[in-house]
Design a protein around this motif. Structure first.
Motif, PDB file in Angstrom:
ATOM      1  N   VAL A 197     -13.002 -17.247  20.433  1.00  0.00           N
ATOM      2  CA  VAL A 197     -12.107 -16.201  20.925  1.00  0.00           C
ATOM      3  C   VAL A 197     -11.611 -16.553  22.316  1.00  0.00           C
ATOM      4  N   ALA A 198     -12.516 -17.015  23.178  1.00  0.00           N
ATOM      5  CA  ALA A 198     -12.108 -17.423  24.525  1.00  0.00           C
ATOM      6  C   ALA A 198     -11.135 -18.591  24.455  1.00  0.00           C
ATOM      7  N   GLY A 199     -11.393 -19.526  23.532  1.00  0.00           N
ATOM      8  CA  GLY A 199     -10.485 -20.655  23.366  1.00  0.00           C
ATOM      9  C   GLY A 199      -9.106 -20.228  22.906  1.00  0.00           C
ATOM     10  N   LEU A 200      -9.040 -19.217  22.033  1.00  0.00           N
ATOM     11  CA  LEU A 200      -7.748 -18.717  21.577  1.00  0.00           C
ATOM     12  C   LEU A 200      -6.971 -18.096  22.732  1.00  0.00           C
ATOM     13  N   ASP A 201      -7.670 -17.363  23.602  1.00  0.00           N
ATOM     14  CA  ASP A 201      -6.998 -16.793  24.779  1.00  0.00           C
ATOM     15  C   ASP A 201      -6.378 -17.896  25.627  1.00  0.00           C
ATOM     16  N   ALA A 202      -7.133 -18.985  25.818  1.00  0.00           N
ATOM     17  CA  ALA A 202      -6.645 -20.079  26.664  1.00  0.00           C
ATOM     18  C   ALA A 202      -5.455 -20.785  26.035  1.00  0.00           C
ATOM     19  N   ALA A 203      -5.397 -20.800  24.687  1.00  0.00           N
ATOM     20  CA  ALA A 203      -4.337 -21.543  23.984  1.00  0.00           C
ATOM     21  C   ALA A 203      -3.157 -20.664  23.605  1.00  0.00           C
ATOM     22  N   ALA A 204      -3.171 -19.398  24.039  1.00  0.00           N
ATOM     23  CA  ALA A 204      -2.147 -18.460  23.570  1.00  0.00           C
ATOM     24  C   ALA A 204      -0.733 -18.894  23.933  1.00  0.00           C
ATOM     25  N   GLU A 261     -14.333 -12.814  10.912  1.00  0.00           N
ATOM     26  CA  GLU A 261     -13.415 -11.670  10.946  1.00  0.00           C
ATOM     27  C   GLU A 261     -13.017 -11.359  12.384  1.00  0.00           C
ATOM     28  N   MET A 262     -13.971 -11.474  13.313  1.00  0.00           N
ATOM     29  CA  MET A 262     -13.657 -11.269  14.724  1.00  0.00           C
ATOM     30  C   MET A 262     -12.594 -12.271  15.180  1.00  0.00           C
ATOM     31  N   VAL A 263     -12.747 -13.509  14.763  1.00  0.00           N
ATOM     32  CA  VAL A 263     -11.764 -14.541  15.107  1.00  0.00           C
ATOM     33  C   VAL A 263     -10.391 -14.173  14.562  1.00  0.00           C
ATOM     34  N   GLY A 264     -10.343 -13.763  13.275  1.00  0.00           N
ATOM     35  CA  GLY A 264      -9.069 -13.401  12.663  1.00  0.00           C
ATOM     36  C   GLY A 264      -8.409 -12.222  13.348  1.00  0.00           C
ATOM     37  N   ARG A 265      -9.207 -11.228  13.706  1.00  0.00           N
ATOM     38  CA  ARG A 265      -8.631 -10.051  14.366  1.00  0.00           C
ATOM     39  C   ARG A 265      -8.109 -10.413  15.759  1.00  0.00           C
ATOM     40  N   HIS A 266      -8.830 -11.278  16.462  1.00  0.00           N
ATOM     41  CA  HIS A 266      -8.371 -11.647  17.794  1.00  0.00           C
ATOM     42  C   HIS A 266      -7.101 -12.495  17.717  1.00  0.00           C
ATOM     43  N   ALA A 267      -7.066 -13.441  16.771  1.00  0.00           N
ATOM     44  CA  ALA A 267      -5.848 -14.235  16.598  1.00  0.00           C
ATOM     45  C   ALA A 267      -4.672 -13.340  16.220  1.00  0.00           C
ATOM     46  N   SER A 268      -4.925 -12.353  15.360  1.00  0.00           N
ATOM     47  CA  SER A 268      -3.875 -11.417  14.969  1.00  0.00           C
ATOM     48  C   SER A 268      -3.370 -10.637  16.175  1.00  0.00           C
ATOM     49  N   ARG A 327      -6.504  -5.926   2.864  1.00  0.00           N
ATOM     50  CA  ARG A 327      -7.684  -5.062   2.925  1.00  0.00           C
ATOM     51  C   ARG A 327      -8.918  -5.835   3.364  1.00  0.00           C
ATOM     52  N   ASN A 328      -9.125  -7.016   2.779  1.00  0.00           N
ATOM     53  CA  ASN A 328     -10.294  -7.844   3.090  1.00  0.00           C
ATOM     54  C   ASN A 328      -9.869  -8.970   4.010  1.00  0.00           C
ATOM     55  N   ARG A 329     -10.322  -8.920   5.263  1.00  0.00           N
ATOM     56  CA  ARG A 329      -9.853  -9.892   6.253  1.00  0.00           C
ATOM     57  C   ARG A 329     -10.454 -11.285   6.051  1.00  0.00           C
ATOM     58  N   VAL A 330     -11.623 -11.388   5.409  1.00  0.00           N
ATOM     59  CA  VAL A 330     -12.233 -12.688   5.142  1.00  0.00           C
ATOM     60  C   VAL A 330     -12.563 -12.765   3.657  1.00  0.00           C
ATOM     61  N   MET A 390     -11.888 -20.619   1.697  1.00  0.00           N
ATOM     62  CA  MET A 390     -12.077 -19.437   2.535  1.00  0.00           C
ATOM     63  C   MET A 390     -10.737 -19.088   3.155  1.00  0.00           C
ATOM     64  N   SER A 391     -10.467 -17.813   3.311  1.00  0.00           N
ATOM     65  CA  SER A 391      -9.247 -17.392   3.999  1.00  0.00           C
ATOM     66  C   SER A 391      -9.585 -16.310   5.003  1.00  0.00           C
ATOM     67  N   ILE A 392      -8.886 -16.354   6.121  1.00  0.00           N
ATOM     68  CA  ILE A 392      -8.992 -15.344   7.168  1.00  0.00           C
ATOM     69  C   ILE A 392      -7.600 -14.752   7.328  1.00  0.00           C
ATOM     70  N   SER A 393      -7.473 -13.451   7.143  1.00  0.00           N
ATOM     71  CA  SER A 393      -6.153 -12.812   7.172  1.00  0.00           C
ATOM     72  C   SER A 393      -5.650 -12.664   8.606  1.00  0.00           C
ATOM     73  N   LEU A 394      -4.373 -12.897   8.787  1.00  0.00           N
ATOM     74  CA  LEU A 394      -3.683 -12.663  10.055  1.00  0.00           C
ATOM     75  C   LEU A 394      -2.721 -11.504   9.844  1.00  0.00           C
ATOM     76  N   VAL A 395      -2.962 -10.406  10.532  1.00  0.00           N
ATOM     77  CA  VAL A 395      -2.225  -9.163  10.310  1.00  0.00           C
ATOM     78  C   VAL A 395      -1.496  -8.790  11.597  1.00  0.00           C
ATOM     79  N   VAL A 396      -0.192  -8.614  11.499  1.00  0.00           N
ATOM     80  CA  VAL A 396       0.638  -8.264  12.653  1.00  0.00           C
ATOM     81  C   VAL A 396       1.396  -6.983  12.336  1.00  0.00           C
ATOM     82  N   ASP A 397       1.236  -5.984  13.179  1.00  0.00           N
ATOM     83  CA  ASP A 397       1.890  -4.681  13.013  1.00  0.00           C
ATOM     84  C   ASP A 397       1.604  -4.093  11.635  1.00  0.00           C
ATOM     85  N   GLY A 398       0.370  -4.231  11.181  1.00  0.00           N
ATOM     86  CA  GLY A 398      -0.033  -3.655   9.902  1.00  0.00           C
ATOM     87  C   GLY A 398       0.422  -4.422   8.688  1.00  0.00           C
ATOM     88  N   ARG A 399       1.056  -5.564   8.870  1.00  0.00           N
ATOM     89  CA  ARG A 399       1.561  -6.357   7.750  1.00  0.00           C
ATOM     90  C   ARG A 399       0.863  -7.709   7.707  1.00  0.00           C
TER      91      ARG A 399
END
Length: 560
Positions: A135-142, A294-301, A208-211, A261-270
């Motif tokens: 998560v910290a790495g994603l912040d740095a790479a934003a 799931e935490m990673v996916g939500r933070h990336a989203s 519905r299922n993020r992971v 494995m898939s991690i969902s990326l959700v933007v503005d509810g879509r």
């Protein structure tokens, strides 16, 4: 490419497949479904009989959960349910299960009146560390190569051979926009996949299922057996152990993939896209690992959502400044309609288009890339045929012109004024697309002789296609900016009406702007809800909120 009727029938059949009630789980996981009010088992996967040494399914059904799990596990499940996150499967505890006391991770969720308990043997998944570091790495790479960073870091901590960031396009097809490889699986970077690869009901479940994990494509699914007390098949939408569609499993085998494995990326509810992971051998992912992912996916989203919101705000501000300047000049003009031809550059700047044509009292005023008189006639005829409201848009030049001009291919049309026959037409230039598909997009499935049963394609070799005659698609933001522009034109140059005492002519525009700001505030609130700002950032946000409260208070105190 003309659609094949047999393929169309097969795709429709695929889209109707009820994968949310598939009635089976992925072993060695076990599913128990109990009535919430009395905690008695009403459905269970077939392998639950062996886990609990029940003899047969009839002996297992209708048993109370406390006869199968210890009190501490039941209390942990109650604590999960007390959080009130309806529908989301959540890790509850690790407990001993069955006569041998084998350690299992327990996840739980409510679906209507039914409690779903999923038990997975502990210690099966590969060690997954570094969720918070990621998560910290994603912040740095934003700000730089963010999607590439997402793929690389997920690949690093998960160990999957191929990790792709897959983005959905407006037509529901998708494209691999970033990738990280480790192992022998080939690269799919830059390839597109037809919408039929992920049908509508599957996209709904990803939302519905993020992971989502398929640990072994060759594992034999365990059927879910249920009591006659249940009238309908058990809805397995939120079960992480839900078995996969046979078509999808064969699709993965054809790719040479044994686990996914898939991690969902959700933007503005879509559903914006997926972090899609493939592995060449079976690879379980444990319940605790899914929590981190799931935490990673939500933070990336959240980062994607913030980037999109900021980009939209900048684009809106640029259009608004042009529209405001246009309105100022029209307001000061003695004859706004006569001045309008000199202000068409501002008109075009108020929307994202390459050309504009305005028909007022039968006279055309044009600027930028627009078709000739014959093309304008085609455009107006098409616009008039698109329904009562008249507002219509297409990115397909062939939709409105038999030989669409490349410089003015996409068309947006809307009437201006009330019943005067005035029109605003916007045009976008052709965007030639050089696409690389993962296999031929017109051959996404194998179809049997009756044209109803389908199997996934066996080839994913890159297939190139050059697409002409389309522009950048029009989106919701284009509709909003065009409607605002129409309000200005209607007020000053089309259907001008005398000012009515007590009626504020600016009220409609202000209401529209207020709704826009309310939408932005909603999205910002959702982003803040998922963020963990440091103290300084939190203090800045508190100051901004105080300022907003003062502004809203002043607005409420303003008469009229």
């Amino acid at each position: 490419m003309n659609p094949d009727p047999a393929l169309e029938r097969a795709l429709a059949e695929c889209a109707r497949e009820p994968i949310h009630v598939i009635g089976a789980v992925q072993p060695p996981g076990v599913l128990l479904v109990a009535r919430h009010r009395d905690l008695r088992v009403l459905a269970a996967s077939a392998n639950a009989v062996d886990l609990f040494d029940a003899g047969d399914m009839q002996a297992l059904l209708h048993q109370p959960l406390d006869a199968l799990l210890d009190r501490s596990a039941i209390e942990a499940v109650r604590a999960v349910l007390a959080r009130g996150d309806a529908g989301l499967s959540q890790f509850a505890c690790t407990t001993n299960a069955g006569p041998l006391g084998a350690l299992h991770d327990v996840s739980a969720h409510l679906s209507g009146e039914l409690l779903h308990l999923e038990l997975e043997p502990s210690g099966r998944g590969a060690s997954l560390q570094g969720g918070h570091a990621l998560v910290a790495g994603l912040d740095a790479a934003a700000g730089v190569d963010f999607l590439g960073s997402v793929a690389r870091q997920v690949q690093l901590i998960s160990g999957y051979d191929r990790v792709m960031v897959y983005r959905f396009l407006p037509d529901c097809s998708g494209e691999v926009v970033a990738e990280s490889l480790s192992g022998d699986l080939g690269s799919y970077d830059g390839l597109r996949y037809p919408a039929s690869d992920i049908p509508p009901q599957a996209r709904a479940l990803y939302l519905r299922n993020r992971v989502r994990v398929i640990a072994d494509v060759d594992a034999e699914p365990q059927p879910l057996l249920q009591s006659p007390e249940l009238d309908d098949p058990v809805d397995m939408s939120f079960d992480v152990l839900r078995a996969a569609s046979p078509v999808h499993l064969q699709y993965l085998r054809n790719m040479g993939v044994r686990a996914s494995m898939s991690i969902s990326l959700v933007v503005d509810g879509r559903l914006w896209g997926l972090v899609a992971c493939h592995h060449a051998v079976p690879r379980p992912v444990a319940a605790r690992q899914r929590v981190a992912l799931e935490m990673v996916g939500r933070h990336a989203s959240m980062i994607l959502d913030a980037q999109e919101l900021r980009s939209r705000a900048r684009a809106d501000a640029a259009c608004r400044s042009q529209r405001d300047e246009l309105e100022r000049k029209l307001h000061r003009a003695r004859d706004a309609a006569a001045l309008l031809p000199d202000l068409l550059e501002l008109v075009l700047g108020a929307v994202e288009a390459d050309g504009v044509a305005i028909s007022l009292d039968g006279t055309w005023h044009t600027h930028g890339q627009v078709p000739g008189d014959e093309g304008l006639a085609y455009a107006l005829a098409w616009a008039g045929s698109q329904g009562h409201a008249g507002i219509a848009a297409t990115s397909q030049g062939s939709a409105w012109h038999p030989d669409p001009p490349r410089a003015a291919c996409g068309l947006f049309a809307t009437p201006v004024g009330q019943g005067r026959g005035d029109w605003l037409l916007l045009f976008r230039r052709e965007q030639v697309q050089n696409l690389r598909w993962a296999g031929r997009p017109d051959q996404p499935f194998q179809i049997d002789d009756n044209g109803l049963r389908i199997g996934p394609r066996v080839s994913f070799e890159a297939w190139k296609e050059e697409v002409h005659g389309t522009s950048t698609p029009w989106n919701e933001r284009d509709f909003e900016s065009t409607q605002r522009l129409c309000m200005v034109l209607e007020r000053y140059v089309s259907g001008r009406r005398p000012r009515i005492a007590g009626v504020d002519p600016d009220a409609p525009m202000r209401r529209w702007d207020a709704r826009e700001q309310a939408t932005r505030l909603r999205r910002l609130a959702e982003l803040l809800d998922g963020a963990s700002p440091d103290r300084k950032r939190l203090q800045r946000m508190q100051a901004l909120l105080a300022h907003m409260e003062d502004e809203l208070g002043a607005l409420a105190d303003t008469p009229g």
